[in-house]
Design an enzyme around this catalytic site. Structure first.
Site, PDB file in Angstrom:
ATOM      1  N   TYR A  63      66.745  60.458  46.864  1.00 29.11           N
ATOM      2  CA  TYR A  63      66.079  60.677  45.581  1.00 29.11           C
ATOM      3  C   TYR A  63      64.560  60.551  45.620  1.00 29.11           C
ATOM      4  CZ  TYR A  63      70.859  60.284  43.941  1.00 29.11           C
ATOM      5  OH  TYR A  63      72.193  60.480  43.760  1.00 29.11           O
ATOM      6  N   HIS A 138      69.254  68.650  39.113  1.00 26.23           N
ATOM      7  CA  HIS A 138      69.753  67.612  40.016  1.00 26.23           C
ATOM      8  C   HIS A 138      68.694  67.396  41.080  1.00 26.23           C
ATOM      9  CE1 HIS A 138      73.765  67.453  38.330  1.00 26.23           C
ATOM     10  NE2 HIS A 138      73.705  68.771  38.243  1.00 26.23           N
TER      11      HIS A 138
END
Length: 187
Positions: A63, A138
């Site tokens: 991430y 996403h």
């Protein structure tokens, strides 16, 4: 109608008229060349789901190390003429409530429902119920991850999907929504 009467009606110089998403400010006492046109500020809401409050801390190899607060500061600097809202919850029902709350007033939604993307019919139905177009984002490439993450129930309710580009996906989603024009069309 004479000039003085027009001025009394509109109190000197402006009266806002909403027309196709554009505010037109009319200045009476001059010809139509004296009209001033200003575009209405766009409002785009970013709605994030579970665990995205830990972005920058959780699995930085997947991430990244930038927090959502840092990303929002960058987005607001990149798009100063856009009212960018940010909201996050770990609770599915609260996400549905937020979509219903802002989806009728916002010009667009950017939704990263996290793990709920793969399981939530309720979030899908909420996105279908509101007029604001939505882009699903996403941070990671969901197609390069576990099998259960490769299908999103939300995609059908969105005008587009951006995945695997890190936090840059949010910038691209803003650009995509802005490119839809002043009065966004219904999906």
């Amino acid at each position: 109608m004479e000039k003085a009467a027009r001025l009394r009606i509109v109190k000197k110089w402006r009266r806002a008229v909403r027309c196709a998403g554009i505010f037109v400010f009319l200045r009476f006492g001059t010809s139509c060349h004296g009209w001033h046109i200003r575009h209405k500020m766009k409002r785009i809401e970013i709605i994030n789901g579970p665990n995205l409050n830990l972005t920058g801390l959780r699995e930085p190899e997947v991430y990244g190390s930038k927090t959502m607060e840092m990303m929002m500061a960058e987005l607001r600097a990149m798009f100063p003429d856009v009212a960018l809202g940010y909201w996050q919850s770990n609770i599915e029902g609260e996400i549905v409530d937020r979509i219903q709350e802002v989806g009728f007033a916002a010009d667009g939604l950017i939704v990263n429902a996290g793990g709920y993307s793969h399981t939530s019919v309720a979030i899908h139905d909420a996105l279908k119920a509101v007029p604001a177009p939505a882009v699903e984002v996403h941070i990671s490439n969901i197609f390069a991850r576990e099998e259960y993450r490769r299908h999103s129930l939300l995609s059908e309710a969105c005008v587009g999907v951006i995945c695997g580009l890190g936090l840059q996906g949010y910038e691209l989603a803003v650009r995509a929504l802005l490119s839809r024009g002043v009065a966004p069309e219904r999906r």
